[in-house]
Design a protein around this motif. Structure first.
Motif, PDB file in Angstrom:
ATOM      1  N   LYS A  28      -2.234   3.800   6.273  1.00 34.05           N
ATOM      2  CA  LYS A  28      -1.018   3.179   5.772  1.00 34.05           C
ATOM      3  C   LYS A  28       0.049   2.827   6.625  1.00 34.05           C
ATOM      4  CE  LYS A  28      -2.906   4.795   1.783  1.00 34.05           C
ATOM      5  NZ  LYS A  28      -3.716   3.710   0.846  1.00 34.05           N
ATOM      6  N   PRO A  29       0.858   1.864   6.033  1.00 30.99           N
ATOM      7  CA  PRO A  29       2.028   1.287   6.830  1.00 30.99           C
ATOM      8  C   PRO A  29       2.820   2.366   7.318  1.00 30.99           C
ATOM      9  CG  PRO A  29       1.616  -0.076   4.663  1.00 30.99           C
ATOM     10  CD  PRO A  29       0.808   1.342   4.710  1.00 30.99           C
ATOM     11  N   THR A  30       3.304   2.454   8.619  1.00 34.75           N
ATOM     12  CA  THR A  30       4.019   3.302   9.138  1.00 34.75           C
ATOM     13  C   THR A  30       4.783   2.967  10.157  1.00 34.75           C
ATOM     14  OG1 THR A  30       1.957   4.808   8.882  1.00 34.75           O
ATOM     15  CG2 THR A  30       3.800   5.522  10.520  1.00 34.75           C
ATOM     16  N   VAL A  31       6.193   3.380  10.170  1.00 33.14           N
ATOM     17  CA  VAL A  31       7.203   2.933  11.312  1.00 33.14           C
ATOM     18  C   VAL A  31       7.578   4.380  11.970  1.00 33.14           C
ATOM     19  CG1 VAL A  31       9.707   2.754  11.480  1.00 33.14           C
ATOM     20  CG2 VAL A  31       8.492   1.086  10.245  1.00 33.14           C
ATOM     21  N   ILE A  32       7.250   3.921  13.192  1.00 33.52           N
ATOM     22  CA  ILE A  32       7.394   5.204  14.099  1.00 33.52           C
ATOM     23  C   ILE A  32       8.589   4.554  15.071  1.00 33.52           C
ATOM     24  CG2 ILE A  32       6.570   6.376  16.261  1.00 33.52           C
ATOM     25  CD1 ILE A  32       3.584   5.018  14.838  1.00 33.52           C
ATOM     26  N   ASN A  33       9.655   5.449  15.133  1.00 34.65           N
ATOM     27  CA  ASN A  33      10.962   5.259  15.866  1.00 34.65           C
ATOM     28  C   ASN A  33      11.309   6.478  16.698  1.00 34.65           C
ATOM     29  OD1 ASN A  33      12.378   3.162  13.275  1.00 34.65           O
ATOM     30  ND2 ASN A  33      11.662   2.589  15.225  1.00 34.65           N
ATOM     31  N   ASN A  34      11.813   6.217  17.725  1.00 37.90           N
ATOM     32  CA  ASN A  34      12.266   7.272  18.649  1.00 37.90           C
ATOM     33  C   ASN A  34      13.624   7.984  18.196  1.00 37.90           C
ATOM     34  OD1 ASN A  34      14.785   7.421  21.198  1.00 37.90           O
ATOM     35  ND2 ASN A  34      13.036   8.332  21.855  1.00 37.90           N
ATOM     36  N   VAL A  35      13.811   9.143  18.701  1.00 39.43           N
ATOM     37  CA  VAL A  35      14.914  10.053  18.303  1.00 39.43           C
ATOM     38  C   VAL A  35      16.220   9.163  18.352  1.00 39.43           C
ATOM     39  CG1 VAL A  35      16.347  11.970  18.681  1.00 39.43           C
ATOM     40  CG2 VAL A  35      13.999  12.075  18.632  1.00 39.43           C
ATOM     41  N   GLU A  36      16.486   8.802  19.487  1.00 38.64           N
ATOM     42  CA  GLU A  36      17.943   8.201  19.895  1.00 38.64           C
ATOM     43  C   GLU A  36      18.077   6.805  18.890  1.00 38.64           C
ATOM     44  OE1 GLU A  36      18.531   7.034  23.973  1.00 38.64           O
ATOM     45  OE2 GLU A  36      20.647   6.131  23.482  1.00 38.64           O
ATOM     46  N   THR A  37      17.006   6.205  18.751  1.00 38.87           N
ATOM     47  CA  THR A  37      17.041   4.932  17.880  1.00 38.87           C
ATOM     48  C   THR A  37      17.440   5.477  16.513  1.00 38.87           C
ATOM     49  OG1 THR A  37      15.183   4.134  19.094  1.00 38.87           O
ATOM     50  CG2 THR A  37      15.515   2.928  17.021  1.00 38.87           C
ATOM     51  N   LEU A  38      16.763   6.286  16.069  1.00 40.30           N
ATOM     52  CA  LEU A  38      17.009   6.774  14.627  1.00 40.30           C
ATOM     53  C   LEU A  38      18.702   7.270  14.408  1.00 40.30           C
ATOM     54  CD1 LEU A  38      13.607   8.515  13.805  1.00 40.30           C
ATOM     55  CD2 LEU A  38      14.507   6.534  12.547  1.00 40.30           C
ATOM     56  N   CYS A  39      19.018   7.955  15.567  1.00 45.84           N
ATOM     57  CA  CYS A  39      20.376   8.474  15.452  1.00 45.84           C
ATOM     58  C   CYS A  39      21.320   7.468  15.198  1.00 45.84           C
ATOM     59  CB  CYS A  39      20.618   9.450  16.594  1.00 45.84           C
ATOM     60  SG  CYS A  39      19.682  10.971  16.598  1.00 45.84           S
ATOM     61  N   ASN A  40      21.228   6.287  15.666  1.00 41.21           N
ATOM     62  CA  ASN A  40      22.129   5.128  15.620  1.00 41.21           C
ATOM     63  C   ASN A  40      22.312   4.632  14.376  1.00 41.21           C
ATOM     64  OD1 ASN A  40      23.186   4.200  18.106  1.00 41.21           O
ATOM     65  ND2 ASN A  40      21.155   4.550  18.880  1.00 41.21           N
ATOM     66  N   VAL A  41      21.141   4.616  13.451  1.00 40.75           N
ATOM     67  CA  VAL A  41      21.009   4.143  12.063  1.00 40.75           C
ATOM     68  C   VAL A  41      22.098   4.409  11.215  1.00 40.75           C
ATOM     69  CG1 VAL A  41      19.633   3.786   9.930  1.00 40.75           C
ATOM     70  CG2 VAL A  41      18.737   3.619  12.395  1.00 40.75           C
ATOM     71  N   PRO A  42      22.456   5.846  10.960  1.00 44.57           N
ATOM     72  CA  PRO A  42      23.659   6.073  10.098  1.00 44.57           C
ATOM     73  C   PRO A  42      25.070   5.321  10.412  1.00 44.57           C
ATOM     74  CG  PRO A  42      22.608   8.179  10.942  1.00 44.57           C
ATOM     75  CD  PRO A  42      21.861   7.125  11.753  1.00 44.57           C
ATOM     76  N   PRO A  97       0.789  -1.095  -0.047  1.00 41.05           N
ATOM     77  CA  PRO A  97      -0.066   0.065   0.069  1.00 41.05           C
ATOM     78  C   PRO A  97       0.901   1.103  -0.046  1.00 41.05           C
ATOM     79  CG  PRO A  97      -0.666  -1.482   1.942  1.00 41.05           C
ATOM     80  CD  PRO A  97       0.677  -1.970   1.231  1.00 41.05           C
ATOM     81  N   ARG A  98       0.485   2.345  -0.673  1.00 44.69           N
ATOM     82  CA  ARG A  98       1.199   3.455  -0.856  1.00 44.69           C
ATOM     83  C   ARG A  98       0.159   4.741  -0.587  1.00 44.69           C
ATOM     84  NH1 ARG A  98       6.720   2.467  -1.789  1.00 44.69           N
ATOM     85  NH2 ARG A  98       6.581   0.562  -2.874  1.00 44.69           N
ATOM     86  N   PRO A  99       0.917   5.962   0.065  1.00 49.92           N
ATOM     87  CA  PRO A  99       1.927   6.151   0.375  1.00 49.92           C
ATOM     88  C   PRO A  99       2.442   5.338   1.659  1.00 49.92           C
ATOM     89  CG  PRO A  99       0.906   8.114   0.813  1.00 49.92           C
ATOM     90  CD  PRO A  99       0.174   7.201   0.267  1.00 49.92           C
ATOM     91  N   LYS A 100       3.626   5.025   1.998  1.00 50.86           N
ATOM     92  CA  LYS A 100       3.977   4.637   3.437  1.00 50.86           C
ATOM     93  C   LYS A 100       4.631   5.717   4.193  1.00 50.86           C
ATOM     94  CE  LYS A 100       6.219   0.454   1.398  1.00 50.86           C
ATOM     95  NZ  LYS A 100       6.822  -0.404   1.351  1.00 50.86           N
ATOM     96  N   TYR A 101       4.765   5.489   5.715  1.00 50.58           N
ATOM     97  CA  TYR A 101       5.239   6.746   6.232  1.00 50.58           C
ATOM     98  C   TYR A 101       6.303   6.303   7.176  1.00 50.58           C
ATOM     99  CZ  TYR A 101       1.213   9.379   4.508  1.00 50.58           C
ATOM    100  OH  TYR A 101       0.088   9.783   3.620  1.00 50.58           O
ATOM    101  N   VAL A 102       7.369   7.145   7.554  1.00 47.48           N
ATOM    102  CA  VAL A 102       7.961   7.200   8.872  1.00 47.48           C
ATOM    103  C   VAL A 102       7.820   8.253   9.676  1.00 47.48           C
ATOM    104  CG1 VAL A 102      10.388   7.005   9.568  1.00 47.48           C
ATOM    105  CG2 VAL A 102      10.111   5.478   7.801  1.00 47.48           C
ATOM    106  N   VAL A 103       7.765   7.953  10.966  1.00 50.14           N
ATOM    107  CA  VAL A 103       7.682   9.026  11.734  1.00 50.14           C
ATOM    108  C   VAL A 103       8.637   8.864  13.017  1.00 50.14           C
ATOM    109  CG1 VAL A 103       5.932  10.234  13.658  1.00 50.14           C
ATOM    110  CG2 VAL A 103       4.919   8.882  11.636  1.00 50.14           C
TER     111      VAL A 103
END
Lengths: 425, 154
Positions: free
Chosen positions: A205-219, A75-81
């Protein structure tokens, strides 16, 4: 010791700007992931890193992403929050990441969006974080001009829109389904689950919700690899973690340390121990909604499983220190007042049970408690525990009450017997 | 009716969302910036522009700490009453502030200069006790320094 999350931060307190971030290797993970990795490969790398959600629940980040439907039929669009609604009392770690190194977070959001093939990302920021708002707004626009989000990112054909939404202040908006309702402009009551947001989220729609610190680790995981990330940790949970301490310690603050350091190491080293004239009585290891621990737990490792084994939760990793000159009943009342006030009012066990508990605690603190009150508190906190409410607010609120009754029972009893608060003259 | 200025600001926010209702928080924050608080008339104006009922808007407005459905003074002082600030001296600071301004929590000074409200944890716990005045956060506030802070707001 490596400090991927905080190592670039400037000593003058100003945010790391785009050029500084790029010079330190920033945005290279975007080139690597979008240029040479499939979304599935990005997911697998993060799954292998054992990154667990830093918002408090500790759910596997890569696993969460894997629930999102991928491919041409999704399904589209998909979201990241990005959940930047930091409001757990005693927690002040995401503020630091956003005010001091905004591009790290933006890069994490873009990578996460690519990993689940999202078209739109929202950064949901609490309204009171005005400095973070100004810092992020500038960084988001700098990143757009540099081509890191928008059309055809870094020449790879991937498109992403990124928007900053500032909220208007309510704790429950940090609960991920309440956050979705808030973003849709509705009263922010949590939604019934299942379905979970990775399948049915924002506007259905499909949505991923991640915390700030979690996301900062990804790079950092993408740039340096899952093995490197796991090696940063002293525990099976990958990476470093922002740990904090507030209350009557000599140097309250936030520090990036390996996952799995002990409580004692944090309190004695960076926090400098207790202030003169104060002794440590207990602590909440990860924010207001985590069970109290006491001096007998100082050598427990700060990772998700070790803290759970002694009956509490790692939560946000920011400790609230209870000293011997602060009344544990008064502290429990303060915590319960917060949760009763911030209850959204949707489930009866939560709104009715929490305000009842607050009244009982207030009576005990004032010297009007009765012996049977302690039993009422135990019954009520079981009644609004896990499984009886839509969301985790009330079960979280039960944790400090139940653990205070366990560890500080003689203090409760003394209030009731002496008909006064022993800490007040 | 929303003013031309309010509409222009709101139109920029509307580009972020696929549905007009989603911009209602932004709309209320914008109108509050211009009119200081959200009257029934303000909600009608926003509802008209976004295609929402006043009841729905009121349900959202009354949910949030930073949206004011009653008149407030020129400056809003929000004092954190959550756990770390409570440990570090919230009650003393609150009492100083209330005595100095001659109001209780939730009230506005007679010269319309300050409204004082309690607020939940401001995420500034290493600098407790903490308060905000309008958009500005102040840490390590003591009964002595609070006077200095208030003097900056006319």
């Amino acid at each position: 010791m490596e400090k991927p999350l905080t190592g670039r931060m400037r000593s003058d307190g100003e945010p790391v700007d785009l050029q500084e971030y790029e010079r330190a290797g920033g945005y290279q993970a975007i080139q690597k992931a979008l240029g040479r990795m499939t979304p599935k490969q990005v997911q697998e790398e993060v799954q292998r890193s054992n990154l667990r959600g830093r918002g408090g629940a500790g759910f596997g980040t890569g696993l969460k992403w894997s629930f999102v439907p991928i491919g041409p039929d999704a399904p589209r669009p998909k979201y990241v929050v990005c959940n930047a609604d930091e409001m757990e009392p005693g927690t002040f770690k995401d503020r630091l990441l956003m005010e001091r190194d905004p591009h790290q977070l933006i890069e994490g959001i873009i990578l996460t969006s690519y990993a689940v093939e999202a078209e739109v990302a929202y950064l949901f920021l609490r309204g009171e974080y005005t400095l973070a708002e100004d810092t992020l707004a500038r960084a988001i626009s700098d990143a757009y001009r540099a081509g890191y989000w928008g059309r055809n990112i870094a020449g790879t054909g991937y498109n992403l829109d990124l928007y900053l939404h500032t909220s208007a202040g309510r704790y429950i908006c940090g609960e991920e389904t309440a956050l979705l309702n808030a973003l849709e402009g509705k009263r922010a009551n949590p939604r019934a689950k299942p379905p979970f947001p990775p399948v049915v989220g924002l506007w259905g729609k499909p949505t991923v919700i991640n915390n700030v610190e979690t996301l900062c680790n990804v790079p950092h995981i993408i740039r340096n690899g899952a093995d490197w990330f796991r090696a940063l940790s002293r525990s099976p949970d990958g990476g470093t973690k922002l740990f904090g301490a507030s209350g009557r310690v000599k140097r309250p603050g936030i520090w990036e340390l390996p996952m799995g350091v002990t409580i004692r190491e944090v309190i004695e080293e960076p926090a400098g121990g207790m202030q003169d004239g104060y002794a440590l009585r207990g602590l909440q290891p990860g924010g207001a909604s985590t069970d109290f621990l006491t001096t007998e737990h100082l050598d427990v490792a700060l990772d998700f499983n070790s803290i759970a084994k002694v009956g509490s939760r790692l939560g946000t990793g920011t400790m609230i220190i209870l000293d011997d000159r602060t009344c544990p009943v008064g502290m429990t009342l303060n915590l319960t007042h917060f949760f009763a006030q911030e209850s959204c009012g949707w489930c009866t066990p939560c709104w009715a049970g929490l305000s009842w508990c607050e009244q009982i605690l207030a009576a005990i603190e004032k010297g009007n408690g009765r012996s049977e009150d302690l039993g009422h508190l135990e019954f009520q906190t079981r009644f609004f525990g896990l499984g009886n409410t839509f969301c985790a607010l009330a079960p979280g609120a039960a944790e400090p009450i139940q653990s205070a009754l366990k560890y500080f029972r003689q203090d409760f009893q003394k209030h009731i017997d002496e008909k006064r608060c022993p800490w007040k003259g | 009716m929303l003013s031309a200025e309010e509409k222009a600001e709101l139109d920029r926010e509307l580009q972020q969302y696929p549905a007009r209702q989603s911009a209602c928080i932004d709309a209320m924050k914008i109108v509050q910036r211009h009119r200081r608080w959200l009257s029934d008339e303000a909600l009608r104006d926003i509802g008209e522009y976004l295609g929402m009922s006043v009841a729905d808007l009121d349900g959202v407005a009354t949910f949030y700490n930073l949206l004011f459905r009653k008149p407030v003074g020129r400056h809003v002082v929000m004092i954190c009453d959550s756990v770390t600030c409570w440990i570090m001296g919230y009650e003393k600071l609150r009492d100083t502030l209330m005595n100095r301004l001659g109001v209780s929590l939730g009230e506005t000074t007679s010269d319309d200069r300050f409204t004082v409200l309690p607020i939940v944890c401001l995420g500034n716990c290493d600098k407790a006790p903490t308060l905000m005045v309008d958009r500005d956060t102040y840490g390590n506030v003591s009964p002595e320094t609070v006077e200095e802070i208030l003097a900056r707001y006319k």
